[in-house]
Design a protein around this motif. Structure first.
Motif, short mmCIF file in Angstrom:
data_model
loop_
_atom_site.label_atom_id
_atom_site.label_comp_id
_atom_site.label_asym_id
_atom_site.label_seq_id
_atom_site.Cartn_x
_atom_site.Cartn_y
_atom_site.Cartn_z
N CYS A 467 0.84 -1.20 0.00
CA CYS A 467 0.00 0.00 0.00
C CYS A 467 0.87 1.25 0.00
N THR A 468 0.26 2.38 -0.33
CA THR A 468 0.93 3.68 -0.23
C THR A 468 0.56 4.33 1.10
N ASP A 469 1.26 5.43 1.41
CA ASP A 469 1.07 6.02 2.74
C ASP A 469 -0.30 6.67 2.93
N GLY A 470 -1.07 6.84 1.84
CA GLY A 470 -2.42 7.36 2.01
C GLY A 470 -3.31 6.46 2.84
N LEU A 471 -2.96 5.14 2.88
CA LEU A 471 -3.72 4.20 3.69
C LEU A 471 -3.32 4.27 5.16
N LEU A 472 -2.17 4.90 5.44
CA LEU A 472 -1.65 4.94 6.80
C LEU A 472 -1.87 6.28 7.48
N GLU A 473 -2.09 7.32 6.69
CA GLU A 473 -2.16 8.66 7.25
C GLU A 473 -3.43 8.85 8.07
N GLN A 474 -3.26 9.50 9.21
CA GLN A 474 -4.37 9.90 10.05
C GLN A 474 -4.10 11.31 10.55
N PRO A 475 -5.08 12.19 10.51
CA PRO A 475 -4.85 13.55 11.01
C PRO A 475 -4.41 13.54 12.47
N GLY A 476 -3.28 14.19 12.74
CA GLY A 476 -2.82 14.35 14.11
C GLY A 476 -2.03 13.19 14.67
N THR A 477 -1.72 12.16 13.85
CA THR A 477 -0.95 11.02 14.34
C THR A 477 0.26 10.80 13.45
N ASP A 478 1.23 10.00 13.95
CA ASP A 478 2.43 9.74 13.18
C ASP A 478 2.27 8.46 12.37
N LEU A 479 3.30 8.17 11.55
CA LEU A 479 3.23 7.01 10.67
C LEU A 479 3.16 5.71 11.47
N GLY A 480 3.88 5.64 12.60
CA GLY A 480 3.85 4.43 13.42
C GLY A 480 2.46 4.09 13.90
N SER A 481 1.70 5.10 14.32
CA SER A 481 0.32 4.86 14.77
C SER A 481 -0.54 4.36 13.62
N GLY A 482 -0.33 4.94 12.44
CA GLY A 482 -1.09 4.49 11.28
C GLY A 482 -0.78 3.04 10.92
N MET A 483 0.49 2.63 11.05
CA MET A 483 0.86 1.25 10.75
C MET A 483 0.24 0.28 11.75
N ARG A 484 0.19 0.68 13.01
CA ARG A 484 -0.43 -0.19 14.01
C ARG A 484 -1.93 -0.35 13.76
N GLU A 485 -2.57 0.75 13.41
CA GLU A 485 -4.01 0.65 13.17
C GLU A 485 -4.30 -0.17 11.92
N LEU A 486 -3.48 -0.01 10.87
CA LEU A 486 -3.71 -0.79 9.65
C LEU A 486 -3.55 -2.28 9.94
N ARG A 487 -2.54 -2.66 10.72
CA ARG A 487 -2.36 -4.07 11.06
C ARG A 487 -3.59 -4.60 11.80
N GLU A 488 -4.15 -3.81 12.71
CA GLU A 488 -5.34 -4.23 13.43
C GLU A 488 -6.55 -4.36 12.51
N LEU A 489 -6.67 -3.42 11.55
CA LEU A 489 -7.79 -3.48 10.62
C LEU A 489 -7.71 -4.72 9.73
N VAL A 490 -6.51 -5.02 9.24
CA VAL A 490 -6.35 -6.20 8.39
C VAL A 490 -6.60 -7.47 9.20
N THR A 491 -6.15 -7.50 10.45
CA THR A 491 -6.37 -8.68 11.30
C THR A 491 -7.86 -8.93 11.50
N ALA A 492 -8.62 -7.88 11.77
CA ALA A 492 -10.05 -8.02 12.06
C ALA A 492 -10.91 -8.02 10.81
N GLY A 493 -10.33 -7.74 9.64
CA GLY A 493 -11.11 -7.60 8.43
C GLY A 493 -11.54 -8.92 7.84
N PRO A 494 -12.40 -8.88 6.81
CA PRO A 494 -12.87 -10.11 6.16
C PRO A 494 -11.73 -10.83 5.44
N ASP A 495 -11.89 -12.14 5.21
CA ASP A 495 -10.86 -12.92 4.54
C ASP A 495 -10.85 -12.69 3.03
#
Length: 684
Positions: A467-495
């Motif tokens: 993915c590109t960083d547009g999937l990781l960006e969140q207003p007011g947070t850093d890249l590390g926070s975005g990577m953690r949230e994306l990992r959680e979303l993929v884990t909980a997402g549909p197969d």
């Protein structure tokens, strides 16, 4: 105006005839002492006036002045003003007051009117300033509509309802209304030459139309009156929205407690109309340019994503939802000899048409180098050299993954890009730490073309996300926070890779970030897919497909039998999945989407019906994919037109719908919320 001379030693006050007239006092009734005036001065006023004079005598003042009321012989109260000059002897003792008294009624009335006028002008200025400030943040036509329909805006204007019509191709389209039912439904589109509507009259003449009574509505516009009457409207203002000397729209404001418009109010509304017209024209240009930019971006992306035996692939691209500039994000999936496939994701620096142009060239070159059989490191090095030689002063980040689908061998090269993410069949998701080199273009500029290759294994059922960083960006947070949230979303997402890609895109749209986003999801075959039913090719699969299943039907061009089979599949799936009362609506919309794809494109189409399991409620999703890059456009069918209503039906009947690039051209999709039915899973 009269004068008085008050001898404080004797207590006598000489009051001339004009002074007596101010007090409306007959000379015969005045005995030369101030007490005689008490018959004309109310008690409260007399006490206040005496206290004022006494204070001035005590504190050494040289003069005083006061307004007070006099009750005339007819009982009316008259505002009166007195001004006195205090004369003192050598010791400072007051012994005489000389002064004037005058009728101040006219003076105070003029002052009151002036204050009222000043307050009204201040109120009008606040209206203009607040509306202008709100419109300054309106980038799109939808934003302008939101400002005008906002209840706070209506409250400032004193209106109870608003209508906004846009002028295009000699027609007026009503695009916004504050209250439902305030216009004739079958006349959402009206001709500029029509005589039945004040909006048409305003557009033709480019002059405002002020209606100041219900009777004027009833007799002047009988077609509108049945719809206006229930709203309790007593007056209305139809204002032309003129930009660059031509009408771009018309604004209608409706009032419930007004019977007239003062010249100042008319001027205020015309000034607001001018501001709204400029904002509307700017927003329309923005929408047109943004649409053109999106089309350019779509043209630079791969026209199709090939079928990859042994893998499931999903690609997505989302343009920025705010701002005009397009980005340089791209994706690609490249078939390679001996059962291998390459997945590529990248982002060219900048957000403009040059970034998109560079992206298109770089994508093609990188595909060519990969197809020639070069190693992943060589592909990246040559692409970096090519970008440097373009002399655009642009660089690009990129991640290139080459997978052998037979053995699972995975080789990854990273050029300043975010690491890839892998989700295993058991749901565990992790970022793959991949050593990287400099971004493309910069590595050639600095003579550092070495790109380390990381060798890994992609097991059956593993899903790789680039993915590109547009999937990781969140207003007011850093890249590390975005990577953690994306990992959680993929884990909980549909197969299912398509459903997971959609879920990730939905998250991006809700954030409202200003960057574009691209992603590639590739799952190696051989692993079990949790919670996903079997996919069929015809209606017969509907009875065996669970509530979270998926049915897909390929429809060749000019094949009536295939079209009929697709309709039968959709009908069977909708009934089997318990769509209830919405079944007819879903079938109608699906038929419109399939028919549009076959009529307006040159190739085949593919219809997919599935239940979205990850949503908070049961949602049935219809997708129709074709290989045309032309985006569907809502058209105006006209009063006697037999076509052009397809997307209008989709917009009215579906809960949500949209268009997105998906490898092979585009996908038009829509979703319907359907009721949960007990025991449906078992029945299915």
């Amino acid at each position: 105006m009269g004068s008085f001379d008050w001898d404080l030693d004797t207590g006598r006050m000489h009051l001339d005839s004009s002074g007596l007239a101010v007090f409306d006092l007959d000379p015969a009734d005045y005995d030369g002492f101030p007490t005689s005036l008490s018959v004309r001065v109310p008690t409260a006023e007399g006490i206040r006036l005496d206290a004022l004079v006494s204070q001035a005598l005590k504190d050494g003042s040289q003069d005083y002045g006061a307004y007070f009321k006099v009750r005339r012989r007819d009982g009316t109260l008259q505002w009166t003003h007195t001004q006195g000059s205090i004369r003192r002897d050598a010791t400072g003792r007051p012994h005489r007051i000389i002064g004037i008294v005058r009728d101040a009624t006219v003076e105070l009335e003029l002052s009151r009117r002036r204050l009222t006028l000043d307050a009204e002008r201040e109120r009008q200025s606040r209206i203009v300033e607040s509306t202008t400030a709100a419109l300054a943040h309106a980038s799109t036509v939808r934003d302008v509509i939101g400002v005008l329909g906002d209840q706070e805006t209506l409250r400032r204007l004193g209106a109870i309802n608003v209508l906004l019509g846009l002028v295009e191709n000699h027609h007026i389209e009503l695009v916004a209304e504050g209250k439902a039912g305030s216009y004739v439904p079958e006349h959402q589109f009206s001709d500029v030459d029509a005589d039945d509507f004040p909006m048409s009259e305003v557009v033709r003449t480019m002059q405002p139309r002020f209606i100041t009574s219900p009777e004027e509505f009833k007799h002047g516009y009988p077609l509108l009156w049945p719809y206006i009457k229930p709203l309790g409207v007593t007056a209305a203002a139809y204002l032309p929205l003129v930009a660059l000397g031509r009408p771009v729209g018309v604004l209608g404001l409706f009032y419930a407690d007004r019977r007239a418009f003062t010249p100042e109010e008319r001027n205020l509304l015309l000034a607001l109309a001018s501001t709204i017209a400029q904002s509307l024209e700017r927003a329309r240009l923005y929408d047109q340019e943004h649409d053109l930019a999106e089309r350019l971006q779509q043209a630079m992306l791969p026209p199709s994503i090939p079928q990859v035996p042994g893998a499931e692939v999903a690609v997505r691209y989302r343009s920025p939802r705010t701002g005009l500039d397009i980005g340089g994000d791209w994706y690609d999936v490249i078939p390679l000899p001996r059962g291998r496939v390459a997945a590529v994701i990248g982002d060219v620096q900048g957000h403009d048409t040059q970034a998109a142009a560079v992206m298109g060239q770089l994508r093609i070159v990188l595909r060519a180098y990969a197809s020639e059989g070069h190693s992943p490191a060589t592909v990246m090095a040559r692409a970096s050299t090519f970008l440097h030689e373009l002399d655009t002063e642009r660089f690009a980040t990129c991640c290139y993954a080459e997978i052998d689908l037979a053995t699972g061998s995975l080789q990854v090269v990273r050029a300043g890009h975010v690491d890839p993410l892998v989700r295993h069949p058991d749901g565990i998701t992790r970022w793959l730490p991949v050593p990287g080199g400099l971004p493309l273009g910069l590595s050639a500029d600095f003579g550092r073309l070495e790109y380390p290759v990381t060798s890994l294994t992609l097991d059956p059922g593993d899903a790789l996300l680039l993915c590109t960083d547009g999937l990781l960006e969140q207003p007011g947070t850093d890249l590390g926070s975005g990577m953690r949230e994306l990992r959680e979303l993929v884990t909980a997402g549909p197969d299912d890779v398509d459903e997971l890609a959609d879920a990730l895109c939905d998250v991006v749209e809700k954030r409202g970030v200003k960057d574009d986003m691209a992603l590639v999801l590739l799952r190696r075959g051989g692993g079990a897919l949790r919670g996903v039913g079997a996919a069929g090719d015809g209606a017969g699969a509907a009875g065996a497909c669970g509530p979270t299943g998926r049915l897909r039907q390929h429809i060749p061009a000019a094949d009536p039998d295939a079209l009929s089979a697709a309709r039968h599949m959709i009908r069977a799936a909708v009934r089997a999945w318990g769509a209830g009362e919405r079944a007819d609506e879903i079938e109608l919309v699906a038929d419109e989407l399939v028919t549009n794809a076959l009529l307006h494109t040159d190739g085949a189409a593919e219809a997919t019906v599935r239940m979205v399991a990850a949503a908070p409620e049961r949602r049935l999703r219809i997708e129709v994919e074709d290989r045309s890059s032309a985006m569907p456009r809502r058209r105006e069918p006209g009063e006697s037109g037999v076509s052009g209503r397809g997307l209008l039906l989709v917009d009215r009947l579906a809960d949500v719908w949209g268009v997105e690039a998906r490898g092979g051209g585009k996908v038009v999709w829509c979703e319907f919320a359907v009721p949960a039915e007990p025991g449906l899973s078992a029945a299915a």
